[in-house]
Design a protein around this motif. Structure first.
Motif: not given
Length: 359
Positions: A53, A58, A61, A65, A233-234, A236, A242-243, A245-246, A249
């Motif tokens: 990415s 991303e 994040a 993570w 982001a893709e 699994t 994604h939380e 990342i949000s 942002e």
């Protein structure tokens, strides 16, 4: 428009190719961040992850993570990544002091805030970011930096060294920044791009070289030389990313996390009675305009009405270009153009308030 025109007065452009958006900035081409956590036994494996990415949110994040979820009893990680044009500020920094926000948006440069501390840096596709993640017991800043230095020296015979400030240097020019300290004022520094030394030093070549060198330092018989390439982001295998990342942002994180600070400026406006000094002061807390104080010299009772209207309209607003411009337009729509002197005076006040908050 030249890149020099993006600079705020008093700064110097250190790179031939930068969007110079930072008010006081370091352009980093080898950027190091360490995340350390639990005190554990000696790591068994070394793993290398390269993000495919180029999105700053991303990539930050993914780093976060790993910091929250990886088991550093079992493994030390080297995460490498790069981004499209971005300014990244430290967790505790004032975004309005570190970046020229209007020019940043005009140049389509992204803005992000890290979870870690440290100064503001500029990223682009020529920038390599190294994140070393290990246990606190095995955290060694200089050793991590020397991993980069030694790998590049072994492959390309580069005469690099780590100085007393833990910066990677070449011929007295700055090549790396360290992120992870508390709130740090950004410090300008003379820099050089790796490709100016050797045009074989591309992103792909550098991350492959440093990644393989890091893997070879693994101590387990299970150690592999495989480098993992991921789309954060893709994937699994990173539940909850994604939380993260949000949050990264969100306006309340990027801007609202700024410590409380005060804006103040002095203007001179023309009234029918002559030139008047107008001083403005405003406290900003969590990115919100908490108050706005006006002082005129000599005192001008004729300004009280417009000053009160402006104050009532902007207080409790976000220090946000779009929101404030909307407020100013609403205020100007109420001015009576038939009253020329009053109309002119009101517009001068709005102009000064706009300069206080948006310039």
């Amino acid at each position: 428009m030249s890149f020099q025109q993006f600079l705020v007065k008093g700064t110097k452009l250190y790179s031939k190719t930068n969007h110079a958006i930072l008010k006081a900035f370091r352009k980093v081409h080898v950027h190091y961040r360490n995340n350390s956590t639990k005190t554990n036994a000696k790591p068994i494996l070394h793993k290398v992850i390269i993000s495919k990415s180029k999105n700053i949110f991303e990539n930050l994040a993914l780093e976060e993570w790993l910091y929250r979820n990886a088991d550093f009893q079992e493994c030390s990680y080297l995460l490498m990544w790069r981004n499209h044009e971005t300014i990244v500020i430290g967790r505790h920094q004032n975004v309005w002091k570190e970046a020229n926000i209007p020019l940043l948006y005009a140049a389509d440069v992204c803005l992000a805030r890290r979870y870690s501390g440290g100064g503001a840096v500029y990223h682009d596709l020529g920038n390599v970011n190294f994140s070393f993640l290990t246990s606190r017991k095995h955290y060694n800043r200089k050793q991590n930096l020397n991993t980069v230095v030694d790998a590049l020296h072994n492959r390309w015979a580069l005469d690099l060294h780590v100085d007393t400030r833990d910066c990677i240097m070449w011929n007295n020019l700055y090549k790396s920044g360290i992120v992870g300290n508390p709130a740090t004022p950004s410090v300008p520094a003379s820099i050089i791009n790796l490709k100016e030394i050797d045009d074989h030093l591309t992103f792909d070549n550098v991350v492959e070289c440093v990644g393989q060198y890091f893997l070879l330092k693994g101590i387990s018989s299970q150690q592999t030389t495989n480098i993992e390439y991921v789309e954060p982001a893709e994937a699994t295998c990173y539940p909850g990313i994604h939380e993260i990342i949000s949050q990264l942002e969100d306006w309340t994180w990027v801007y609202g996390k700024t410590p409380t600070f005060t804006l103040s400026r002095k203007f001179f406006i023309q009234l029918p009675t002559g030139s008047v000094s107008l001083e403005m002061k405003s406290q900003i807390k969590e990115g919100i305009i908490m108050n706005l104080h006006f002082t005129t010299s000599p005192f001008q009772p004729s300004l009280e009405q417009i000053v009160t209207r402006v104050r009532d309209r902007v207080e409790s607003q976000r220090l946000c270009h779009q929101q404030l411009e909307s407020c100013f337009k609403e205020l100007q729509a109420t001015f009576d153009e038939s009253k020329i002197q009053e109309f002119h005076m009101n517009n001068q006040i709005i102009t000064c308030v706009r300069k206080l908050f948006l310039e």
